[in-house]
Design a protein around this motif. Structure first.
Motif, PDB file in Angstrom:
ATOM      1  N   ASP A   1      22.226 -22.441 -37.273  1.00 32.30           N
ATOM      2  CA  ASP A   1      23.352 -22.328 -36.570  1.00 32.30           C
ATOM      3  C   ASP A   1      23.325 -20.712 -35.851  1.00 32.30           C
TER       4      ASP A   1
ATOM      5  N   TYR B   1      26.380 -22.996 -27.061  1.00 37.87           N
ATOM      6  CA  TYR B   1      27.775 -23.370 -27.340  1.00 37.87           C
ATOM      7  C   TYR B   1      28.654 -22.856 -26.317  1.00 37.87           C
TER       8      TYR B   1
ATOM      9  N   TYR C   1      27.984 -29.420 -32.238  1.00 39.69           N
ATOM     10  CA  TYR C   1      28.129 -28.122 -32.824  1.00 39.69           C
ATOM     11  C   TYR C   1      29.150 -27.864 -33.586  1.00 39.69           C
TER      12      TYR C   1
ATOM     13  N   TYR D   1      21.056 -31.194 -35.431  1.00 36.42           N
ATOM     14  CA  TYR D   1      20.281 -30.405 -34.432  1.00 36.42           C
ATOM     15  C   TYR D   1      19.235 -30.914 -33.698  1.00 36.42           C
TER      16      TYR D   1
END
Length: 322
Positions: free
Chosen positions: A227, A234, A255, A271
């Motif tokens: 993350d 993002y 995401y 991912y």
């Protein structure tokens, strides 16, 4: 806990100057990279002459990524039009990450295939990038999308305007080497490159405002989870950590879906899908993770590089009798 009275951090931009200061015993602890690695190491081992002096080496693969990005808001290289994606992809295909590691890093790095480095939850060791290294294919791709070579030997945009890529680099010898490496790369596909060197802080300021065209960046783990790296692309992190200024609805949806998922195979699959989205749209080119090589003088006690902590000062001590 050790009680060291003062930590004196010396900002020495040139690597050679840092190494010289360490050899003069003016520095207790030094992290080495690039050209000076070969001055201290034989492969992954400390050179005998340094070991005989009592110098110690701590070496780990950084939980970090280095990458190049194109500003997706830039009128020349940005956007999702097929010809813009083709331009970014051709530049990536003409670039040899392996050569960069061997030449600029003196082999002191590991090639990345995804934005998640080894040792981090969410890393998939079997994942392979879909971007091949092929100068021939890169030229063919540019030809296909009407980036024609003019009488001067340089390509023009599909609209017939001069095509010039501006690369932002640091005003250090490493930055100069990076610019030279990319110039050779783009020369091979007939694209003009100009390098603009500037202090690190100035480059950071520009990329946070989405005012760069093409630049390198890096990220080291704040916490050992994918993350921490996927958030770099993002959409809501534009002007914060998303230096490519990349906004893609499907990437953002995936995401946000991962935010409520525990680490594991299902999240890892998302991912990998997100990484493919990056490869299809080419806002970024993944480069490498570097090794962290820390040298300490004989008087330093208890130093060992930590994969996440950026500093181990509170855990080390000094033998003042030496």
């Amino acid at each position: 806990m050790p009680q060291i009275g003062t930590i004196d951090v010396r900002v020495i931009e040139e690597a050679q100057s840092r190494m010289l200061a360490f050899k003069k015993n003016e520095l207790d602890l030094l992290e080495i990279e690039g050209d000076i690695v070969v001055q201290a190491l034989d492969g992954d081992k400390l050179k005998p002459e340094l070991a005989q002096q009592g110098v110690k080496l701590s070496r780990i693969l950084e939980p970090s990524i280095s990458y190049h990005y194109w500003n997706m808001q830039n009128p020349v290289v940005g956007g999702f039009a097929p010809e813009k994606i083709a331009l970014r992809r051709a530049m990536a295909m003409a670039f040899s990450v392996e050569n960069m590691i061997n030449v600029l890093l003196k082999g002191d790095g590991a090639k990345l295939h995804m934005p998640v480095p080894p040792g981090i939850a969410g890393y998939s060791p079997a994942y392979k990038s879909s971007i091949p290294y092929s100068v021939k294919a890169a030229n063919m791709l540019l030809d296909r999308y009407n980036y024609k070579i003019g009488a001067d030997g340089w390509r023009k945009t599909p609209e017939g305007k001069p095509l010039v890529i501006e690369l932002i680099t640091g005003n250090t010898s490493r930055g100069q080497q990076q610019g030279e490496f990319w110039k050779k790369t783009l020369d091979s596909i007939h694209i003009q490159l100009t390098s603009k060197a500037m202090p690190f802080a100035e480059g950071i300021k520009l990329e946070k405002q989405c005012k760069t065209m093409f630049k390198s960046s890096a990220w080291i783990a704040d916490y050992p989870d994918a993350d921490n790296f996927m958030q770099l692309f993002y959409g809501k992190n534009v002007n914060v950590t998303n230096n490519a200024c990349f906004k893609h609805p499907e990437f953002d949806r995936l995401y946000e879906q991962t935010q409520s998922m525990p680490p594991g195979p299902e999240r890892d699959l998302l991912y990998r899908k997100m990484t493919r989205i990056l490869e299809v749209n080419m806002p970024t080119l993944m480069l490498y993770s570097t090794y962290r090589n820390a040298l300490t003088q004989p008087q330093i006690i208890g130093h060992k590089s930590h994969p996440i902590l950026s500093s181990e000062w509170m855990y080390i001590d000094i033998n003042t009798k030496k």
